[in-house]
Design a protein around this motif. Structure first.
Motif, mmCIF file in Angstrom:
data_model
loop_
_atom_site.group_PDB
_atom_site.id
_atom_site.type_symbol
_atom_site.label_atom_id
_atom_site.label_comp_id
_atom_site.label_asym_id
_atom_site.label_seq_id
_atom_site.Cartn_x
_atom_site.Cartn_y
_atom_site.Cartn_z
ATOM 1 N N LEU B 67 34.624 45.407 41.271
ATOM 2 C CA LEU B 67 34.401 44.300 40.360
ATOM 3 C C LEU B 67 35.202 43.130 40.919
ATOM 4 O O LEU B 67 36.423 43.217 41.036
ATOM 5 C CB LEU B 67 34.913 44.699 38.974
ATOM 6 N N ASN B 68 34.501 42.065 41.310
ATOM 7 C CA ASN B 68 35.202 40.856 41.752
ATOM 8 C C ASN B 68 35.544 40.031 40.522
ATOM 9 O O ASN B 68 34.693 39.833 39.647
ATOM 10 C CB ASN B 68 34.321 40.057 42.707
ATOM 11 N N VAL B 69 36.766 39.551 40.461
ATOM 12 C CA VAL B 69 37.248 38.936 39.216
ATOM 13 C C VAL B 69 38.029 37.650 39.498
ATOM 14 O O VAL B 69 38.451 37.419 40.630
ATOM 15 C CB VAL B 69 38.120 39.945 38.424
ATOM 16 N N PRO B 70 38.237 36.825 38.469
ATOM 17 C CA PRO B 70 38.996 35.586 38.671
ATOM 18 C C PRO B 70 40.399 35.821 39.251
ATOM 19 O O PRO B 70 40.996 36.887 39.073
ATOM 20 C CB PRO B 70 39.055 34.977 37.268
ATOM 21 N N PHE B 71 40.870 34.794 39.920
ATOM 22 C CA PHE B 71 42.078 34.852 40.751
ATOM 23 C C PHE B 71 43.277 35.491 40.037
ATOM 24 O O PHE B 71 43.971 36.330 40.589
ATOM 25 C CB PHE B 71 42.401 33.408 41.180
ATOM 26 N N ALA B 72 43.515 35.077 38.780
ATOM 27 C CA ALA B 72 44.738 35.520 38.097
ATOM 28 C C ALA B 72 44.538 36.774 37.253
ATOM 29 O O ALA B 72 45.454 37.212 36.570
ATOM 30 C CB ALA B 72 45.260 34.386 37.210
ATOM 31 N N SER B 73 43.349 37.360 37.276
ATOM 32 C CA SER B 73 43.008 38.340 36.244
ATOM 33 C C SER B 73 43.033 39.803 36.684
ATOM 34 O O SER B 73 42.849 40.699 35.858
ATOM 35 C CB SER B 73 41.599 38.031 35.704
ATOM 36 N N SER B 76 44.886 42.619 34.754
ATOM 37 C CA SER B 76 44.414 42.801 33.378
ATOM 38 C C SER B 76 43.027 43.431 33.368
ATOM 39 O O SER B 76 42.745 44.302 32.536
ATOM 40 C CB SER B 76 44.392 41.456 32.650
ATOM 41 N N VAL B 77 42.160 43.007 34.274
ATOM 42 C CA VAL B 77 40.830 43.611 34.342
ATOM 43 C C VAL B 77 40.961 45.107 34.653
ATOM 44 O O VAL B 77 40.296 45.940 34.028
ATOM 45 C CB VAL B 77 39.938 42.906 35.391
ATOM 46 N N THR B 79 43.411 47.009 33.960
ATOM 47 C CA THR B 79 43.901 47.664 32.740
ATOM 48 C C THR B 79 42.732 47.988 31.814
ATOM 49 O O THR B 79 42.636 49.095 31.269
ATOM 50 C CB THR B 79 44.907 46.753 31.996
ATOM 51 N N GLY B 80 41.833 47.026 31.658
ATOM 52 C CA GLY B 80 40.669 47.241 30.798
ATOM 53 C C GLY B 80 39.791 48.367 31.317
ATOM 54 O O GLY B 80 39.327 49.221 30.554
ATOM 55 N N MET B 81 39.569 48.389 32.642
ATOM 56 C CA MET B 81 38.748 49.461 33.225
ATOM 57 C C MET B 81 39.415 50.807 32.975
ATOM 58 O O MET B 81 38.759 51.789 32.588
ATOM 59 C CB MET B 81 38.585 49.255 34.742
ATOM 60 N N ALA B 109 52.064 36.842 36.071
ATOM 61 C CA ALA B 109 52.302 37.175 34.661
ATOM 62 C C ALA B 109 51.510 38.426 34.284
ATOM 63 O O ALA B 109 52.016 39.324 33.592
ATOM 64 C CB ALA B 109 51.911 36.010 33.762
ATOM 65 N N ALA B 110 50.263 38.497 34.746
ATOM 66 C CA ALA B 110 49.408 39.643 34.416
ATOM 67 C C ALA B 110 49.926 40.917 35.088
ATOM 68 O O ALA B 110 49.887 42.000 34.503
ATOM 69 C CB ALA B 110 47.967 39.364 34.834
ATOM 70 N N ALA B 113 52.972 42.041 33.196
ATOM 71 C CA ALA B 113 52.615 42.615 31.894
ATOM 72 C C ALA B 113 52.042 44.020 32.051
ATOM 73 O O ALA B 113 52.363 44.928 31.275
ATOM 74 C CB ALA B 113 51.614 41.709 31.177
#
Ligand SMILES: Cc1ncc(C[n+]2csc(CCOP(=O)(O)OP(=O)(O)O)c2C)c(N)n1
Ligand code: SF4
Lengths: 383, 302
Positions: B67-73, B76-77, B79-81, B109-110, B113
């Motif tokens: 899954l390609n995702v936004p730079f800062a995410s 967190s992504v 974590t969701g998976m 930050a992500a 966290a």
């Protein structure tokens, strides 16, 4: 209709969201505190902690991450929910577009609140309206019962259209106001909302190579994807109606789909508005009707996709008064959208209730009267 | 555990059609990840060279679920998976494969966290010491003195030690790795994936166009980084921090190769004066002393 064992209770709008989410049985919830949204996630974490909702509740460091977590969960096949307000919604901005572009079936509650400066936690619609072009379906409820019903319906819409859905409710006016409502029983919600398909929009599983979102070999593929999202949004209008009707059959409450019409029969003037203050606007319409002014009201339930067809039905009106609880350098957002369907000449756009300032039924009544009598010199009226 | 290269899985996960530069260090790392976790990993990849090297969609030159995702995410992504897999009863490891910019800067930050929550994520930061995808701009992982397009006279600030910062989060597993030592990296991935919770691996991954060296020298540059003591291989597991070979044999400074042997291979250090190199050597030694004291403190009690 069958008789349902509904539970009559009294809840705030935020708790109604939380109960709707509990009934929808999501797998993953993530959110970050911001007034006036906070009590939604507090209640949900309580449901999870007590075992009343079997879900992962993920505490995050920001709204951007809240949406990123539920996005990852939704792409991996989970039912996922988040909630936010105002500055929190804006902090999500990049993720909002990415989620919609990925066709992630997420549901998010947006408790509307004005934007700073100054720091002010009161109601206004600029926040939720700012995401209207991100690809999300955007709806607003008008009372606590509808908050509950719309949130449950939003999961079905998201998971049939593969469009993320934002459910708006007015900060404090609904979020923190207790109204008596009916909670449908779990079996009815289960019947209405079966478990989601984990393999759409894609199947993300170990050992099954698939890539989502790498650079396209041909920009036309990307362009086609964007057009498909537009097409899906147009299709979603039909789904909004059929889902509302199906829910109505099961639970006994139907809202009219994309818009709710009120006293439009025989009307020569129409009021258009969105959200909780439509209750006050309806009161004004009733009293104007008593005075003999032939006015009706159309309440926008879904602002995205936009109810062009329904608004076009107002083309026979002599004048349409659009109330915006938002303000932009180009006027009111709903005012411009409605004018794009009906033409500028027909529309008087009244901007009121900004920054949380109260706007009562009697003020609606006076404003509508002025507008239909042509007493406002400008098309955009600041009250 | 020793790892024999000839016994590693033969399935290829980095396949023709990928668009990495010749000699890309990160791509060597990705091959090792495939060998170690090819059938278990689902990747969250933020904007970076790693999103570009997959090649042109709808095809892909990396045969892994991504899954390609936004730079800062990315953290967190992932974590969701990971939470989705847990709730849906899917066996698998959510892996972040991210650059140093996406990890130590915009996504920090992500990452912090996810570590603090101890989310079940294997986070691998491939460190090419700059923003390569956008054309070699400095990151907080760019070493002091190195040229980049935004530090044209050499970076003035020191490199941030992300692995130690993550260790301070109290996560169960943190390690450094280097593409010149694939067996060590393989073993660390395998070990990390046995642990439920947040695992962090800092992978040293030279970049020929960004560091200005010949693509044939990638492994040589990576190896020299360890042999000169610039990059230290270590592992924090079960509350114990220890150095790994060959770094463990380089505690005595005199056993390390002279720093210039590493620097002279790369154009990004070409402008350094002897004084600056001497200063760098002193800083490297301070880093060793600091880590060794840490290792001493984080030792299992007898
Ligand atoms: C929010 C945002 N800002 C900037 C960019 C542009 N951008 C894409 S990749 C990148 C640098 C990535 O650097 P790093 O994480 O070190 O990975 P590398 O490219 O070196 O592999 C930047 C700045 C972006 N995609 N998103
Ligand atoms: S720029 Fe460097 S890190 Fe990026 S693909 Fe090329 S070699 Fe690899």
């Amino acid at each position: 209709m069958r008789t349902l064992a509904v539970l009559k209770t009294a809840l705030t709008g935020n708790y109604a969201v939380a109960h709707a989410v509990r009934l929808a049985k999501p797998h993953v919830i993530a959110a970050y505190p911001i007034t006036p949204q906070t009590t939604i996630v507090e209640k949900l974490s309580e449901f999870v902690a007590k075992g009343e909702l079997k879900a992962s509740f993920v505490n995050v460091e920001s709204e951007f991450s809240a949406l990123a977590v539920v996005y990852g969960a939704a792409m991996a096949g989970a039912r996922a929910f988040t909630a936010t307000s105002s500055h929190g919604l804006f902090y999500m901005y990049e993720m909002l577009w990415w989620a919609a572009g990925s066709r992630a079936p997420i549901v998010m509650a947006v408790v509307t609140r004005t934007l700073g400066p100054p720091w002010n936690i009161h109601d206004e619609h600029n926040d939720i309206l700012a995401i209207r072009d991100s690809g999300w379906a955007v709806a607003m409820a008008s009372n606590v019962q509808e908050v509950l019903d719309l949130t449950i319906q939003a999961f079905k819409l998201a998971e049939s259209a593969y469009i993320p859905v934002a459910v708006g409710l007015d900060g404090f006016v609904l979020s923190h106001t207790v109204e008596s409502i009916e909670l449908p029983p779990q079996e009815a919600v289960d019947e209405f909302l079966p478990p989601r398909r984990p393999d759409l929009p894609l199947r993300l599983r170990p050992g099954e190579p698939i890539t989502m979102g790498n650079i396209p070999s041909d920009d036309r593929l990307h362009a086609e994807h964007l057009k498909n999202i537009y097409r899906a949004s147009q299709e979603a209008k039909k789904l909004v109606k059929s889902i509302d009707a199906e829910y109505g059959k099961l639970v006994g409450r139907e809202y009219g789909g994309m818009v709710e019409g009120f006293e439009l029969e025989g009307a020569r003037y129409a009021v258009v508005c969105m959200g909780a203050w439509c209750g006050d606007a309806k009161e004004a319409v009733r009293s104007l009707r008593r005075e003999g002014v032939p006015v009706g009201l159309m309440r926008i339930r879904f602002v995205r996709p936009f109810p062009d067809e329904e608004v076009a039905e107002l083309s026979g009106m002599d004048r349409v008064v659009v109330f915006d609880r938002d303000i932009t350098p180009a006027g009111g957002i709903l005012g411009r959208e409605v004018a794009s369907v009906l033409g500028r000449d027909k529309v008087v756009n009244v901007l009121a209730g900004l920054a949380g300032v109260d706007f009562k039924a009697d003020e609606f009544r006076k404003a509508v009267k002025h507008a239909v009598e042509g007493e406002y010199a400008d098309r955009v009226v600041l009250l | 555990m020793t790892v024999r290269i000839d016994l590693l899985p033969k399935t290829k996960y980095v396949v023709p059609g990928n668009s990495a530069c010749a000699g890309c260090g990160m791509m060597i790392g990705l091959k090792v990840l495939g060998m170690a976790l090819g059938e278990e990993a689902v990747l969250s990849i933020p904007a970076s060279c790693a999103s570009v090297v997959q090649g042109l969609g709808p095809k892909s030159g990396v045969a892994l679920p991504i899954l390609n995702v936004p730079f800062a995410s990315a953290a967190s992504v992932a974590t969701g998976m990971s939470e989705a897999f847990r709730q849906l009863g899917v066996k698998g490891q959510a892996v972040v494969w991210a650059g140093d910019g996406g990890t130590a800067d915009i996504g920090f930050a992500a990452v912090s966290a996810a570590a603090e929550r101890n989310s079940d994520v294997l986070y691998i930061m491939y460190d090419n010491e700059a923003y390569m995808n956008t054309g070699i701009q400095r990151s907080s992982e760019t070493p002091k003195g190195a040229w980049t397009t935004t530090t044209p006279t050499g970076k003035r600030e020191a490199k941030k030690d992300v692995a130690l910062i993550l260790l301070a989060h109290g996560v169960p597993y943190v390690a450094t790795a280097n593409i010149a030592y694939p067996q060590d990296f393989y073993r660390k991935i395998k070990r990390a994936s046995e642990i439920r919770g947040f695992k962090f691996i800092h992978l040293f991954a030279p970049c020929p166009p960004g560091w200005l060296f010949d693509p044939s020298l990638t492994v040589e540059v990576a190896r020299k980084a360890v042999e000169t003591g610039v990059f230290i291989l270590w592992e924090y597991d079960n509350g114990e921090l220890k150095l790994n070979p060959p770094s463990s044999a380089l505690v005595d400074k005199s056993r390390r190769k002279p720093l210039v042997e590493y620097l002279k291979l790369q154009g990004r250090y070409a402008h350094l004066s002897e004084d600056q190199i001497k200063q760098m050597e002193e800083e490297i030694d301070r880093k060793w002393q600091f880590l060794l004291r840490f290792a001493q403190a984080a030792r299992p009690r007898a």
